[in-house]
Structure formats: structure tokens, C-alpha cells
Design a protein around this motif. Structure first.
Motif, PDB file in Angstrom:
ATOM      1  N   MET A   1      -0.470 -10.131   1.214  1.00 16.64           N
ATOM      2  CA  MET A   1       0.041 -10.695   2.459  1.00 16.64           C
ATOM      3  C   MET A   1      -1.017 -11.603   3.093  1.00 16.64           C
ATOM      4  N   THR A   2      -0.559 -12.505   3.933  1.00 17.08           N
ATOM      5  CA  THR A   2      -1.430 -13.498   4.537  1.00 17.08           C
ATOM      6  C   THR A   2      -1.446 -13.352   6.051  1.00 17.08           C
ATOM      7  N   THR A   3      -2.383 -14.038   6.671  1.00 20.34           N
ATOM      8  CA  THR A   3      -2.436 -14.050   8.134  1.00 20.34           C
ATOM      9  C   THR A   3      -1.147 -14.610   8.711  1.00 20.34           C
ATOM     10  N   ALA A   4      -0.607 -15.649   8.082  1.00 17.66           N
ATOM     11  CA  ALA A   4       0.643 -16.241   8.571  1.00 17.66           C
ATOM     12  C   ALA A   4       1.779 -15.224   8.513  1.00 17.66           C
ATOM     13  N   GLN A   5       1.874 -14.473   7.435  1.00 12.64           N
ATOM     14  CA  GLN A   5       2.924 -13.456   7.337  1.00 12.64           C
ATOM     15  C   GLN A   5       2.725 -12.365   8.378  1.00 12.64           C
ATOM     16  N   ASP A   6       1.480 -11.960   8.579  1.00 11.95           N
ATOM     17  CA  ASP A   6       1.197 -10.943   9.596  1.00 11.95           C
ATOM     18  C   ASP A   6       1.594 -11.457  10.977  1.00 11.95           C
ATOM     19  N   LEU A   7       1.290 -12.718  11.255  1.00 12.33           N
ATOM     20  CA  LEU A   7       1.662 -13.304  12.548  1.00 12.33           C
ATOM     21  C   LEU A   7       3.172 -13.340  12.705  1.00 12.33           C
ATOM     22  N   PHE A   8       3.891 -13.695  11.647  1.00 14.88           N
ATOM     23  CA  PHE A   8       5.344 -13.752  11.717  1.00 14.88           C
ATOM     24  C   PHE A   8       5.908 -12.368  12.043  1.00 14.88           C
ATOM     25  N   ILE A   9       5.367 -11.346  11.406  1.00 11.25           N
ATOM     26  CA  ILE A   9       5.825  -9.980  11.675  1.00 11.25           C
ATOM     27  C   ILE A   9       5.522  -9.583  13.116  1.00 11.25           C
ATOM     28  N   VAL A  10       4.331  -9.877  13.576  1.00 10.84           N
ATOM     29  CA  VAL A  10       3.963  -9.562  14.958  1.00 10.84           C
ATOM     30  C   VAL A  10       4.895 -10.279  15.937  1.00 10.84           C
ATOM     31  N   ALA A  11       5.231 -11.530  15.632  1.00 11.44           N
ATOM     32  CA  ALA A  11       6.125 -12.296  16.506  1.00 11.44           C
ATOM     33  C   ALA A  11       7.520 -11.680  16.538  1.00 11.44           C
ATOM     34  N   LEU A  12       7.992 -11.197  15.394  1.00  6.47           N
ATOM     35  CA  LEU A  12       9.309 -10.565  15.357  1.00  6.47           C
ATOM     36  C   LEU A  12       9.340  -9.281  16.166  1.00  6.47           C
ATOM     37  N   GLU A  13       8.190  -8.623  16.274  1.00  8.97           N
ATOM     38  CA  GLU A  13       8.119  -7.363  17.003  1.00  8.97           C
ATOM     39  C   GLU A  13       7.660  -7.551  18.441  1.00  8.97           C
ATOM     40  N   ALA A  14       7.583  -8.801  18.887  1.00  7.89           N
ATOM     41  CA  ALA A  14       7.140  -9.074  20.249  1.00  7.89           C
ATOM     42  C   ALA A  14       8.104  -8.434  21.250  1.00  7.89           C
ATOM     43  N   PRO A  15       7.594  -7.932  22.374  1.00  8.38           N
ATOM     44  CA  PRO A  15       8.473  -7.333  23.378  1.00  8.38           C
ATOM     45  C   PRO A  15       9.429  -8.364  23.961  1.00  8.38           C
ATOM     46  N   PRO A  16      10.615  -7.924  24.402  1.00  9.10           N
ATOM     47  CA  PRO A  16      11.623  -8.873  24.905  1.00  9.10           C
ATOM     48  C   PRO A  16      11.128  -9.735  26.049  1.00  9.10           C
ATOM     49  N   GLU A  17      10.197  -9.209  26.861  1.00 12.95           N
ATOM     50  CA  GLU A  17       9.719  -9.989  28.004  1.00 12.95           C
ATOM     51  C   GLU A  17       8.765 -11.102  27.590  1.00 12.95           C
ATOM     52  N   ARG A  18       8.390 -11.131  26.289  1.00 11.23           N
ATOM     53  CA  ARG A  18       7.513 -12.190  25.803  1.00 11.23           C
ATOM     54  C   ARG A  18       8.094 -12.837  24.548  1.00 11.23           C
ATOM     55  N   PRO A  19       9.254 -13.442  24.663  1.00 10.61           N
ATOM     56  CA  PRO A  19       9.849 -14.069  23.479  1.00 10.61           C
ATOM     57  C   PRO A  19       8.995 -15.230  22.987  1.00 10.61           C
ATOM     58  N   VAL A  20       9.026 -15.445  21.689  1.00  7.90           N
ATOM     59  CA  VAL A  20       8.217 -16.494  21.077  1.00  7.90           C
ATOM     60  C   VAL A  20       9.112 -17.663  20.695  1.00  7.90           C
ATOM     61  N   GLY A  21       8.757 -18.855  21.131  1.00  3.39           N
ATOM     62  CA  GLY A  21       9.524 -20.040  20.767  1.00  3.39           C
ATOM     63  C   GLY A  21       9.286 -20.427  19.324  1.00  3.39           C
ATOM     64  N   GLN A  22      10.316 -20.940  18.674  1.00  7.47           N
ATOM     65  CA  GLN A  22      10.183 -21.333  17.270  1.00  7.47           C
ATOM     66  C   GLN A  22       9.126 -22.416  17.077  1.00  7.47           C
ATOM     67  N   GLY A  23       9.082 -23.381  17.990  1.00  6.09           N
ATOM     68  CA  GLY A  23       8.105 -24.451  17.861  1.00  6.09           C
ATOM     69  C   GLY A  23       6.683 -23.939  17.982  1.00  6.09           C
ATOM     70  N   ASP A  24       6.444 -23.085  18.984  1.00  5.70           N
ATOM     71  CA  ASP A  24       5.114 -22.500  19.159  1.00  5.70           C
ATOM     72  C   ASP A  24       4.713 -21.701  17.924  1.00  5.70           C
ATOM     73  N   LEU A  25       5.636 -20.881  17.442  1.00  4.34           N
ATOM     74  CA  LEU A  25       5.332 -20.047  16.284  1.00  4.34           C
ATOM     75  C   LEU A  25       5.085 -20.899  15.043  1.00  4.34           C
ATOM     76  N   SER A  26       5.853 -21.956  14.857  1.00  2.95           N
ATOM     77  CA  SER A  26       5.678 -22.821  13.689  1.00  2.95           C
ATOM     78  C   SER A  26       4.288 -23.459  13.680  1.00  2.95           C
ATOM     79  N   LEU A  27       3.820 -23.919  14.835  1.00  4.31           N
ATOM     80  CA  LEU A  27       2.478 -24.489  14.924  1.00  4.31           C
ATOM     81  C   LEU A  27       1.415 -23.444  14.596  1.00  4.31           C
ATOM     82  N   ALA A  28       1.591 -22.236  15.147  1.00  8.11           N
ATOM     83  CA  ALA A  28       0.618 -21.173  14.898  1.00  8.11           C
ATOM     84  C   ALA A  28       0.637 -20.726  13.443  1.00  8.11           C
TER      85      ALA A  28
END
Length: 201
Positions: free
Chosen positions: A1-28
């Protein structure tokens, strides 16, 4: 697994009060891939230029695709240009691969933090690894999560990422996310002004 995959998983598990935008996540994600390529010695940085190293086989197909997308002729690409080019729709690409690999499944309840698809992470070694890095407050993953708004910044005594190149990529990710937010705000103001013109007597 990679840092990018770990970040994607963390983003999917983000709490509802902190939704992640697709554009922001794509850049990260593009930044995370670049950091992984630096760690694999597939690239080095010369100031803000990405210098490709010898082509090599990489275990992860998305990271392999990132390596294949590198510019290998001068003038070499700048880090910020890479983030915008590689980052285009990158979160959707990660979603597709996760679905194909069985890491996402139809959800009985809830949604992804972005989009409208009924999908959720399955319990897998990949998910456990990402959670472990998250719980250990790993500096690179933490910095990327801060950039996309999943969590607040670290305390002053928290260790930072190792290496000037990694620090430079993380700074570029922050700048790109801020630039994207500025574009959103400008469009929102322009749209509101346009709507007011139509409503004016």
C-alpha cells in the motif's frame, strides 16, 4: 500500500462534519504519489523541478501510472504543475481501483464523503494499515490530512516530515488546495452577483 492509498482510506473515513472535496483530495493524492515516488527513488527534486530517475517496476498500479506520467525530457515539470495535471479526477481513479480490488463494497447505509454512490470500505489489511498510520500520527499522512481539512494542524512539539523534498511537496499541496478554494470563492461571488442581476427590478 502507498501513502496515497492510505490518504484515500482516511478521507473515506472522515467524520461527516469534515467532508473532503474531490478536488482537494485529488490534489493531495497527487502530492502523496510524488512523495511515494521520492521514497522509491523514482524521482528527485531540484528546487521545485521533478527530475525523473531510472524507470523501475512499482508494485502499485496507480503509483506505476504516476511514474509513467512523469515528464522525462527537459524542461522538467514543476511540482505545482504536476499536482494540477496528475490530480485531475485522481480521487475518482482511486475509487475505481478500490472498487475493482474489492476494497469498496455496496453500503447498507451512508455514502462516500463525496459523490452520491452507496459504497463503504470493507475491513481489509489495507484499511488496518491506514488506520495504524493514522493512530500513530504519522507526519506525512497527518500533513496531507490537514491540507484537505480532515484534521487540524499538529501541536508545536509534533515531529514533522523528514526531508526537504517531502516538505516542499507538502507545501505545494497546501498552496494548491488554497488556490482551489480561492477559485471556488471567486466563482461563488460571481454566481451570486449574476443571480442578483436577474433578480433586480
Amino acid at each position: 500500500m502507498t501513502t496515497a492509498q492510505d490518504l484515500f482510506i482516511v478521507a473515506l473515513e472522515a467524520p461527516p462534519e469534515r467532508p473532503v472535496g474531490q478536488g482537494d483530495l485529488s490534489l493531495a493524492l497527487a502530492g502523496a504519489e510524488l512523495i511515494d515516488l521520492i521514497a522509491a527513488e523514482a524521482v528527485t527534486l531540484d528546487d521545485d523541478l521533478i527530475l525523473p530517475g531510472p524507470q523501475q517496476a512499482l508494485d502499485d498500479r496507480l503509483l506505476g501510472a504516476a511514474a509513467s506520467a512523469l515528464g522525462r525530457q527537459e524542461p522538467y515539470e514543476r511540482v505545482d504543475d504536476w499536482l494540477w495535471r496528475r490530480g485531475r479526477d485522481l480521487s475518482a481513479a482511486y475509487q475505481r481501483v478500490f472498487e475493482e480490488d474489492g476494497l469498496l463494497s455496496p453500503a447498507r447505509r451512508g455514502y462516500l464523503p463525496f459523490g452520491a454512490e452507496h459504497l463503504e470500505l470493507v475491513d481489509s489489511p489495507a484499511r488496518q494499515r491506514a488506520r495504524r498510520r493514522w493512530e500513530e500520527d504519522e507526519p506525512v499522512l497527518r500533513a496531507l490530512a490537514v491540507a484537505v481539512g480532515i484534521r487540524r494542524g499538529p501541536s508545536q512539539d509534533a515531529p514533522g516530515p523528514d526531508g526537504e523534498a517531502v516538505t516542499a511537496v507538502l507545501a505545494a499541496v497546501n498552496d494548491a488546495v488554497m488556490e482551489l478554494e480561492a477559485v471556488r470563492q471567486r466563482r461563488s461571488i460571481e454566481n451570486a452577483a449574476f443571480a442578483n442581476v436577474w433578480r433586480a427590478p
